[in-house]
Design a protein around this motif. Structure first.
Motif, PDB file in Angstrom:
ATOM      1  N   LYS B 122       0.840  -1.199   0.000  1.00  0.00           N
ATOM      2  CA  LYS B 122       0.000   0.000   0.000  1.00  0.00           C
ATOM      3  C   LYS B 122       0.873   1.247   0.000  1.00  0.00           C
ATOM      4  N   LEU B 123       0.400   2.227  -0.739  1.00  0.00           N
ATOM      5  CA  LEU B 123       1.073   3.529  -0.753  1.00  0.00           C
ATOM      6  C   LEU B 123       0.264   4.469   0.118  1.00  0.00           C
ATOM      7  N   TRP B 124       0.902   4.996   1.130  1.00  0.00           N
ATOM      8  CA  TRP B 124       0.224   5.877   2.076  1.00  0.00           C
ATOM      9  C   TRP B 124       0.724   7.301   1.914  1.00  0.00           C
ATOM     10  N   LYS B 125      -0.215   8.204   2.001  1.00  0.00           N
ATOM     11  CA  LYS B 125       0.127   9.632   1.976  1.00  0.00           C
ATOM     12  C   LYS B 125      -0.112  10.169   3.377  1.00  0.00           C
ATOM     13  N   VAL B 126       0.936  10.757   3.907  1.00  0.00           N
ATOM     14  CA  VAL B 126       0.848  11.326   5.247  1.00  0.00           C
ATOM     15  C   VAL B 126       0.976  12.837   5.093  1.00  0.00           C
ATOM     16  N   SER B 127      -0.080  13.526   5.435  1.00  0.00           N
ATOM     17  CA  SER B 127      -0.066  14.970   5.201  1.00  0.00           C
ATOM     18  C   SER B 127      -0.602  15.695   6.418  1.00  0.00           C
ATOM     19  N   GLU B 128      -0.237  16.927   6.494  1.00  0.00           N
ATOM     20  CA  GLU B 128      -0.648  17.745   7.618  1.00  0.00           C
ATOM     21  C   GLU B 128      -1.782  18.660   7.196  1.00  0.00           C
ATOM     22  N   ARG B 129      -2.605  18.867   8.160  1.00  0.00           N
ATOM     23  CA  ARG B 129      -3.673  19.820   7.910  1.00  0.00           C
ATOM     24  C   ARG B 129      -3.679  20.773   9.098  1.00  0.00           C
ATOM     25  N   ASP B 130      -3.426  22.015   8.814  1.00  0.00           N
ATOM     26  CA  ASP B 130      -3.439  22.962   9.934  1.00  0.00           C
ATOM     27  C   ASP B 130      -4.346  24.152   9.657  1.00  0.00           C
ATOM     28  N   LYS B 131      -5.093  24.053   8.584  1.00  0.00           N
ATOM     29  CA  LYS B 131      -6.072  25.100   8.298  1.00  0.00           C
ATOM     30  C   LYS B 131      -7.343  24.413   7.855  1.00  0.00           C
ATOM     31  N   ARG B 132      -8.433  25.083   8.085  1.00  0.00           N
ATOM     32  CA  ARG B 132      -9.664  24.532   7.538  1.00  0.00           C
ATOM     33  C   ARG B 132     -10.520  25.691   7.013  1.00  0.00           C
ATOM     34  N   PRO B 133     -11.297  25.356   6.011  1.00  0.00           N
ATOM     35  CA  PRO B 133     -12.125  26.418   5.410  1.00  0.00           C
ATOM     36  C   PRO B 133     -13.336  26.724   6.295  1.00  0.00           C
ATOM     37  N   GLU B 134     -13.612  27.988   6.419  1.00  0.00           N
ATOM     38  CA  GLU B 134     -14.789  28.387   7.162  1.00  0.00           C
ATOM     39  C   GLU B 134     -15.551  29.425   6.355  1.00  0.00           C
ATOM     40  N   GLY B 135     -16.849  29.457   6.577  1.00  0.00           N
ATOM     41  CA  GLY B 135     -17.679  30.465   5.903  1.00  0.00           C
ATOM     42  C   GLY B 135     -18.336  29.953   4.650  1.00  0.00           C
ATOM     43  N   TYR B 136     -18.799  28.765   4.680  1.00  0.00           N
ATOM     44  CA  TYR B 136     -19.531  28.273   3.524  1.00  0.00           C
ATOM     45  C   TYR B 136     -20.881  28.935   3.455  1.00  0.00           C
ATOM     46  N   ASN B 137     -21.394  28.953   2.280  1.00  0.00           N
ATOM     47  CA  ASN B 137     -22.710  29.572   2.111  1.00  0.00           C
ATOM     48  C   ASN B 137     -23.842  28.591   2.345  1.00  0.00           C
TER      49      ASN B 137
END
Lengths: 353, 449
Positions: B122-137
């Motif tokens: 298996k190929l795994w992608k390890v990524s960071e998330r430190d922002k998230r989108p806010e303000g959807y309509n």
């Protein structure tokens, strides 16, 4: 471990201990090798057996290595037979081993007890299992015929295989009867064997005048394996075979052991190769009887490259420490009984597998 | 060779840095570490265990305030890579144990690694998330849909900082290509392909394609009864994307060139040392089986590990290794016992340091050994909880073979064969090593003067 013979389970066999002691006095080094080899064979078979139930399936690499060790140990065990192991006395008469009750299967197992002259293994390649073997209905018998298979050379294989087919079975029983009367009739036994020895293609255990087994290898060196002389090759073939016949052959033990457990070794590879064949019971039975035939050739032709590499490979085994327990219990050489006792569960396990 | 970096000299002292893993005495089988691997920069350290989990440690940035303390490795991500499976056709259970982890070189912000069990890569992608989108309509902050009738204005969603989250996602699953058990994976230097090797076959994959693979080595005999050897390890050359080696259970190494033919059954080079007939025993074949093969960083040498020795081979000389190091020769007389308790089948790995001047491999009793190829000095160290005080200097250990045992020596019979170090890793450029001792991971660093 189910393969190791338990001294407590049966008393020392009357016929065994004296010659063993004699042998020890005469050739302690060789005896130790053989005890060591025997022990290693027992351990190896246990590993092969256990590998079937291990999680993750059969590990091909490990089983290959275990089978290599098994081969080496078996070669050491059989390549240089200790006269003391098989002889009863100076006459060279085969010992009368007590016939263990309830072991008719011992018959064919006797065949392979004969040590193979090293030149013979090449003959393995040509011997192919006979089609009639696939018709063996009795699973027990089929499994029991397997001990005959690793009997080192083609002659044995043929005989062993044909033991499964029936007629040879009775022939095998012939010499056993002769052996039973052995101690009281040394002359008779000796008469039998030289006669048999003359028929080069005959297994030395066949009664005189026994017809050629179809497919038996002609001109095998077995001719000189009969006990006409007191030399090492001669008496041992008779002895161990009788011991095998009696179901208590020391040689029969370890050499017999590989057979049933080679079935699982063979089976997993077949399983891996034929994934679709494991399902139906019919197919399983076919595979199993097919395995009988395969087993007969497996110890001859399989890993033949390894055989050629080092026929005397195990001789320099340096481990002395393991000889302790073995040395203390000479009777443990015969492990046939526990092996054969396991035959039924074996054949069941084989079918289930 | 980079002078001064990663050189084991008599001045090098190894210190305990960290130990990861549970301390309790009972060991859960699933926690046993089965593979250890640094990534190409040494910033990340991945471990796989028998339970199919992957744990990634990240080295924290060295702070200016504490120059004497090198960066520590802390847990960065944990995920379940493989689950136990059942092959219904063959009635076989497929273990979830992670056999190997290999990192891909980093090409963007995310990290990629390959992990494999017996059957599936298996190929795994390890990524960071430190922002998230806010303000959807159309959605409110909890994600519930808003009634369009209530929307009177439009806004543009914006990214706002959030707590760092590290997520691992399986990007590719390479399955159903191996009949036998996968023992090795190796990423090619072209970063587009990799190979996976099982007992009898080696397959070449493209990272983008999961439903096909090329078979490049097949040593399965037509008649399985003629089987004499299996493939035990395989690796691509670090620089030449057409070259790879594979080792066998017979103690041989074959180097193959994929330019020569599509199926590399015929080797380009064949490395084998003639057997010493005086050492022949029942177990000669087992102990000559190679358990690991590694190219040096330079690509000029290969190192192989068999049961008792480590050997360094020059690619230009096929008939014998250029160096042979005895790891634990005192076991040679114990082979029968080791066969009985299955220890003789243990597959030890071996590693190079960053400059290819020192090699390291594990042994029993939680000992591991380092060999300096230049000075020919070697040292035996132990990964034990007793030596686990921060920056405690590891004392060299010695196994006593003969009669008189000195005070600090340990006799062969006292060795604990259940404590074995099979997996080790060396930082690509620094003297930091990771040693897996059953369920614990030890990290040692050399003493900063």
């Amino acid at each position: 471990m189910e393969w190791a013979s338990e001294p407590g389970e049966e008393g020392p066999k009357p016929g065994l201990n004296p010659p063993l002691r004699a042998a020890r006095e005469g050739a302690p080094g060789r005896m130790e090798f053989k005890l060591e080899a025997h022990r290693i064979v027992s351990i190896s078979l246990g590993k092969i057996y256990n590998s079937r139930v291990q999680r993750g399936g059969i590990k091909l690499h490990k089983n290959l290595l275990v089978s290599l060790v098994l081969r080496s140990a078996r070669q050491v065990y059989l390549s240089d037979p200790c006269p003391g192991l098989y002889l009863a006395g100076p006459s060279g008469t085969p010992m009368a081993l007590p016939q263990l009750p309830g072991e008719p299967a011992a018959g064919p197992a006797a065949g392979w007890g004969e040590p193979a002259p090293p030149a013979v293994p090449a003959a393995w390649q040509e011997t192919q299992p006979h089609p009639e073997r696939s018709a063996v209905p009795d699973a027990q018998r089929a499994v029991d015929a397997e001990p005959a298979a690793p009997g080192i050379d083609a002659g044995d294989a043929v005989l062993g295989g044909q033991a499964a087919a029936g007629p040879a079975w009775r022939l095998m029983e012939g010499p056993r009867e002769a052996a039973a009367g052995g101690p009281g009739n040394p002359a008779g036994a000796s008469e039998v064997f030289p006669e048999v020895a003359r028929a080069a293609s005959h297994h030395c255990g066949r009664p005189p005048g026994g017809e050629d087994q179809p497919g038996a290898l002609g001109a095998t060196p077995r001719g000189d394996c009969c006990c006409a002389k007191e030399e090492a090759p001669a008496p041992p073939p008779i002895g161990p075979r009788k011991r095998g016949a009696a179901g208590a052959g020391g040689v029969g033990g370890p050499a017999g052991c590989p057979a049933p457990s080679s079935t699982p070794l063979k089976k997993p590879r077949r399983d891996l190769e034929e994934p679709s064949s494991g399902a139906a019971a019919e197919e399983e039975e076919e595979m199993e009887t097919g395995n009988v035939a395969n087993l007969i050739s497996i110890f001859g032709s399989s890993f033949s490259g390894l055989l050629r590499k080092s026929p005397g490979g195990g001789r320099e085994e340096a481990d002395g420490e393991e000889n302790g327990p073995e040395a203390a219990e000479p009777g443990q050489i015969c492990c046939d009984k526990p092996v054969l006792r396991d035959m039924n569960p074996w054949s069941t396990a084989i079918v289930a597998f | 060779m980079i002078p001064g970096i990663g050189v084991l000299t008599q001045n090098t002292l190894w210190c305990f840095s960290q130990m990861k893993g549970a301390i309790e005495t009972g060991v859960t089988e699933a926690d046993i570490i089965s593979t250890v691997e640094f990534n190409h920069t040494g910033e990340l350290l991945a471990t796989g265990d028998k339970g199919g989990r992957v744990v990634i440690f990240q080295r924290e940035q060295e702070s200016k305030n504490q120059v004497h303390r090198r960066g520590e490795y802390n847990v960065y991500s944990t995920f379940q890579s493989h689950e136990p499976e059942f092959d219904y056709l063959k009635s076989l259970e497929i273990e979830e144990k992670i056999n190997k982890i290999r990192w891909l070189p980093q090409q963007n912000a995310a990290y990629f690694l390959l992990s494999t069990n017996d059957k599936t890569v298996k190929l795994w992608k390890v990524s960071e998330r430190d922002k998230r989108p806010e303000g959807y309509n159309l959605k409110d902050e909890e994600g519930r849909l808003r009634d369009p009738a209530t929307i009177t204005t439009l806004r543009v969603p914006v990214l706002r900082p959030m707590d760092l989250m590290v997520e691992a996602t399986p990007r590719r699953v390479f399955a159903n290509a191996h009949t036998y058990h996968i023992n090795s994976i190796s990423v090619n230097s072209d970063y587009e392909t990799y190979m996976s090797a099982d007992d009898l076959r080696i397959n070449l994959w493209n990272f983008e394609i999961t439903n096909q693979s090329f078979n490049i080595v097949d040593i399965k005999p037509a008649n399985m009864e003629e089987l004499t050897e299996v493939i035990t390890a395989a690796e691509f050359h670090p620089h030449h994307c057409n070259t790879f080696v594979y080792s066998s259970s017979k103690g041989t190494i074959r180097l193959c060139d994929m330019r020569a033919s599509a199926l590399c059954d015929r080797h380009t080079k064949f490395f084998e040392e003639p057997e010493d007939p005086s050492n022949r025993s029942f177990f000669s074949e087992i102990i000559s089986s190679i358990s690991d093969v590694k190219f040096s960083h330079s690509g000029r040498y290969i190192m192989t590990r068999d049961y008792l020795t480590v050997k360094v081979w020059d690619l230009n000389m096929e008939n014998r290794p250029i160096e042979t190091y005895q790891v634990h020769d005192y076991l040679r007389s114990k082979l029968c016992s080791l066969y009985e308790n299955d220890c003789i089948f243990d597959k030890f790995e071996c590693v190079w340091n960053g400059s290819d001047s020192v090699i390291m491999t594990g042994s029993y009793n939680n000992f591991f050994r380092m060999f300096d190829r230049n000075t020919k000095r070697d040292v035996t160290l132990e990964a034990s909880r007793e030596n686990s005080k921060p920056r405690a200097i590891l004392k060299p250990r010695k196994v006593c073979v003969g009669g008189k045992r000195r005070k600090d020596e340990i006799s062969v019979d006292s060795l604990d064969f259940s404590k074995k170090i099979l997996h080790t890793a060396w930082h690509p450029s620094e003297n930091i090593i990771a040693v897996a001792a059953t369920n614990n991971l030890y990290i040692f660093q050399d003493k900063v003067n």
